[in-house]
Scaffold this active site. Structure first.
Site, PDB file in Angstrom:
ATOM      1  N   ASN A  67       1.340  -1.501   0.342  1.00 32.84           N
ATOM      2  CA  ASN A  67       0.468   0.075   0.171  1.00 32.84           C
ATOM      3  C   ASN A  67       0.815   0.868  -0.434  1.00 32.84           C
ATOM      4  O   ASN A  67       1.781   1.190   1.620  1.00 32.84           O
ATOM      5  CB  ASN A  67      -0.648  -0.004   1.411  1.00 32.84           C
ATOM      6  CG  ASN A  67      -1.910   0.936   1.553  1.00 32.84           C
ATOM      7  OD1 ASN A  67      -1.449   1.948   0.371  1.00 32.84           O
ATOM      8  ND2 ASN A  67      -2.417   1.578   2.464  1.00 32.84           N
ATOM      9  N   TRP A  68       1.148   2.043  -1.143  1.00 28.95           N
ATOM     10  CA  TRP A  68       1.712   2.891  -1.399  1.00 28.95           C
ATOM     11  C   TRP A  68       1.358   4.153  -0.476  1.00 28.95           C
ATOM     12  O   TRP A  68       2.185   5.036  -0.199  1.00 28.95           O
ATOM     13  CB  TRP A  68       2.420   2.977  -2.742  1.00 28.95           C
ATOM     14  CG  TRP A  68       2.722   2.484  -3.563  1.00 28.95           C
ATOM     15  CD1 TRP A  68       3.607   0.994  -2.736  1.00 28.95           C
ATOM     16  CD2 TRP A  68       3.625   2.155  -4.434  1.00 28.95           C
ATOM     17  NE1 TRP A  68       4.455   0.449  -4.424  1.00 28.95           N
ATOM     18  CE2 TRP A  68       4.342   1.434  -5.105  1.00 28.95           C
ATOM     19  CE3 TRP A  68       3.432   2.925  -5.603  1.00 28.95           C
ATOM     20  CZ2 TRP A  68       4.912   0.877  -6.391  1.00 28.95           C
ATOM     21  CZ3 TRP A  68       4.462   3.254  -7.048  1.00 28.95           C
ATOM     22  CH2 TRP A  68       4.608   2.065  -7.163  1.00 28.95           C
ATOM     23  N   LYS A  69       0.497   4.364  -0.511  1.00 24.92           N
ATOM     24  CA  LYS A  69      -0.232   5.321   0.613  1.00 24.92           C
ATOM     25  C   LYS A  69      -0.104   6.567  -0.687  1.00 24.92           C
ATOM     26  O   LYS A  69       0.167   6.789  -1.737  1.00 24.92           O
ATOM     27  CB  LYS A  69      -0.005   5.710   1.808  1.00 24.92           C
ATOM     28  CG  LYS A  69      -0.222   4.177   2.365  1.00 24.92           C
ATOM     29  CD  LYS A  69      -0.245   4.281   3.754  1.00 24.92           C
ATOM     30  CE  LYS A  69      -0.499   3.400   4.437  1.00 24.92           C
ATOM     31  NZ  LYS A  69      -0.347   3.384   6.026  1.00 24.92           N
ATOM     32  N   HIS A 103     -10.077   1.432   4.423  1.00 21.66           N
ATOM     33  CA  HIS A 103      -8.396   1.453   5.164  1.00 21.66           C
ATOM     34  C   HIS A 103      -8.907   2.488   6.442  1.00 21.66           C
ATOM     35  O   HIS A 103      -9.631   3.178   5.984  1.00 21.66           O
ATOM     36  CB  HIS A 103      -7.150   1.686   4.583  1.00 21.66           C
ATOM     37  CG  HIS A 103      -6.120   1.919   5.407  1.00 21.66           C
ATOM     38  ND1 HIS A 103      -5.118   2.717   5.847  1.00 21.66           N
ATOM     39  CD2 HIS A 103      -4.760   1.191   5.201  1.00 21.66           C
ATOM     40  CE1 HIS A 103      -4.859   2.231   6.666  1.00 21.66           C
ATOM     41  NE2 HIS A 103      -4.036   1.166   5.119  1.00 21.66           N
ATOM     42  N   GLU A 112      -7.599   4.725   7.282  1.00 20.12           N
ATOM     43  CA  GLU A 112      -7.036   6.326   6.972  1.00 20.12           C
ATOM     44  C   GLU A 112      -8.158   7.266   6.695  1.00 20.12           C
ATOM     45  O   GLU A 112      -8.714   7.465   6.521  1.00 20.12           O
ATOM     46  CB  GLU A 112      -5.985   6.452   5.833  1.00 20.12           C
ATOM     47  CG  GLU A 112      -4.025   5.684   7.208  1.00 20.12           C
ATOM     48  CD  GLU A 112      -3.840   4.756   6.835  1.00 20.12           C
ATOM     49  OE1 GLU A 112      -3.911   5.526   5.411  1.00 20.12           O
ATOM     50  OE2 GLU A 112      -2.147   5.040   7.293  1.00 20.12           O
ATOM     51  N   GLU A 114      -5.670  -4.975  10.456  1.00 25.24           N
ATOM     52  CA  GLU A 114      -5.015  -4.079  10.361  1.00 25.24           C
ATOM     53  C   GLU A 114      -5.360  -3.239  11.651  1.00 25.24           C
ATOM     54  O   GLU A 114      -5.507  -1.923  11.656  1.00 25.24           O
ATOM     55  CB  GLU A 114      -4.894  -3.094   9.144  1.00 25.24           C
ATOM     56  CG  GLU A 114      -4.262  -3.688   7.872  1.00 25.24           C
ATOM     57  CD  GLU A 114      -3.503  -2.424   7.305  1.00 25.24           C
ATOM     58  OE1 GLU A 114      -2.770  -2.931   6.561  1.00 25.24           O
ATOM     59  OE2 GLU A 114      -4.635  -1.088   7.351  1.00 25.24           O
ATOM     60  N   GLY A 158       2.264   3.029  10.932  1.00 28.61           N
ATOM     61  CA  GLY A 158       3.700   3.750  11.087  1.00 28.61           C
ATOM     62  C   GLY A 158       3.970   4.318  12.476  1.00 28.61           C
ATOM     63  O   GLY A 158       4.591   5.140  12.198  1.00 28.61           O
ATOM     64  N   SER A 162       3.354  -2.191  10.405  1.00 29.96           N
ATOM     65  CA  SER A 162       4.722  -2.587  10.291  1.00 29.96           C
ATOM     66  C   SER A 162       5.469  -3.530  10.377  1.00 29.96           C
ATOM     67  O   SER A 162       5.908  -3.864  11.027  1.00 29.96           O
ATOM     68  CB  SER A 162       5.014  -1.300  12.631  1.00 29.96           C
ATOM     69  OG  SER A 162       4.705  -0.537  12.111  1.00 29.96           O
ATOM     70  N   GLY A 183       2.069  -0.454   4.082  1.00 29.16           N
ATOM     71  CA  GLY A 183       3.133   0.708   3.949  1.00 29.16           C
ATOM     72  C   GLY A 183       4.380   1.185   3.834  1.00 29.16           C
ATOM     73  O   GLY A 183       4.675   0.987   3.068  1.00 29.16           O
ATOM     74  N   GLY A 184       5.052   1.516   4.741  1.00 23.74           N
ATOM     75  CA  GLY A 184       6.231   1.856   4.590  1.00 23.74           C
ATOM     76  C   GLY A 184       7.167   0.706   3.866  1.00 23.74           C
ATOM     77  O   GLY A 184       8.175   1.866   3.738  1.00 23.74           O
TER      78      GLY A 184
HETATM   79  P1  13P Z   1       2.873   0.656   8.148  1.00 22.50           P
HETATM   80  O1  13P Z   1       3.314  -0.598   7.022  1.00 22.50           O
HETATM   81  O2  13P Z   1       3.953   1.802   7.480  1.00 22.50           O
HETATM   82  O3  13P Z   1       2.840   0.506   9.523  1.00 22.50           O
HETATM   83  O4  13P Z   1       1.721   0.521   7.059  1.00 22.50           O
HETATM   84  C1  13P Z   1       0.754  -0.358   7.501  1.00 22.50           C
HETATM   85  C2  13P Z   1      -0.901  -0.289   6.627  1.00 22.50           C
HETATM   86  O5  13P Z   1      -1.221   1.182   7.057  1.00 22.50           O
HETATM   87  C3  13P Z   1      -0.351  -0.383   5.299  1.00 22.50           C
HETATM   88  O6  13P Z   1      -2.067  -0.065   4.544  1.00 22.50           O
END
Ligand code: 13P
Length: 253
Positions: A9-11, A97, A99, A169, A175, A215, A236-237
């Protein structure tokens, strides 16, 4: 046999050029996937066709949108429909998600509609659930995530639900560098599967891939993915660093 999946997930990160380079670097590693393994790149809308093109020749590599709108079409300036995604061959879409729930007010009811739009257009939803920190501290996370499944998913038929990917999640792990322990992840993934089994059947629940997100890093992916009910991760990251995501792909069961 349910799939083991590494989903990125590049966001809202990376320019088009950076995204193109990242995909090239990851694909260059030439990780051959087994039939039961899948890699999905969740990229921003303007990059979907480029990313789709980059993975066309690759076996079991695909792309996902990060969202779609709950209406079929119409005067909704700035929104993107599931039908539009289907028309450019997008096979997956991240739905709900945390977010989106937090910053865009997406409710379980709205997400139920988004799931419908995806399934009508043969798009596999990656449905996100997970509790905030205060719920985890109160110890009521099972009740919280079960309600998310019930309100967004349980109107689906058994056949439909089998095609959905679930991503658990925990919001407190996103994050933050704070990962759920393998015991915490396995426990709640097994619980989610039992919720599906009691609503549908053991056979249906067995077919649903349940990913862990929050994470996931190269140094914890193997241990997390090793849990019997953890079928890979939504990342994500670490998904926007080529070497990190390559290691995460290699950590799939
Ligand atoms: P991180 O891996 O950066 O914690 O993000 C997780 C996430 O929200 C994937 O959708």
């Amino acid at each position: 046999m349910r799939k083991q999946i590494a989903a990125a997930n590049w966001k809202m990160n990376l320019t088009y050029q950076q995204g193109e380079k990242l995909l090239g670097d990851i694909l260059k590693a030439d990780n051959k996937l087994a039939d039961h393994q899948q890699v999905i790149f969740g990229v921003p809308f303007p990059y979907l066709m480029m990313a789709g093109g980059a993975v066309t020749e690759e076996n079991n590599y695909d792309v996902a949108a990060q969202n779609c709108y709950e209406k079929k079409s119409g005067a909704y300036t700035g929104e993107v429909s599931a039908e539009m995604l289907q028309s450019i061959n997008v096979k997956y879409c991240i739905i709900g998600h945390s977010e989106r729930r937090e910053y865009f007010g997406e409710t379980n009811q709205v997400l139920a509609e988004k799931l419908n739009r995806c399934l009508e257009n043969s798009i596999i939803p990656i449905f996100c659930c997970g509790e905030p920190l205060n719920i985890r501290e109160a110890g009521t996370q099972n009740h919280f995530v079960a309600a998310q499944l019930k309100q967004s998913l349980f109107h689906l038929s058994a056949e439909q639900v089998q095609s959905v990917i679930i991503a658990y999640e925990p919001i407190w792990a996103i994050g933050t560098g704070k990962t759920a322990t393998t015991a915490q992840a396995q426990e709640i993934h097994a619980f989610l599967r039992s919720v599906l089994a009691s609503q549908y059947s053991e056979e249906v629940a067995d077919e649903v891939s349940i990913l862990y997100g929050g994470s996931v890093k190269p140094n914890n992916a193997k241990e997390l993915f090793g849990c019997p009910d953890v079928d890979g991760g939504l990342v994500g990251g670490a998904s926007i660093v080529a070497a990190d995501f390559i290691t995460i792909i290699q950590s799939l069961k």
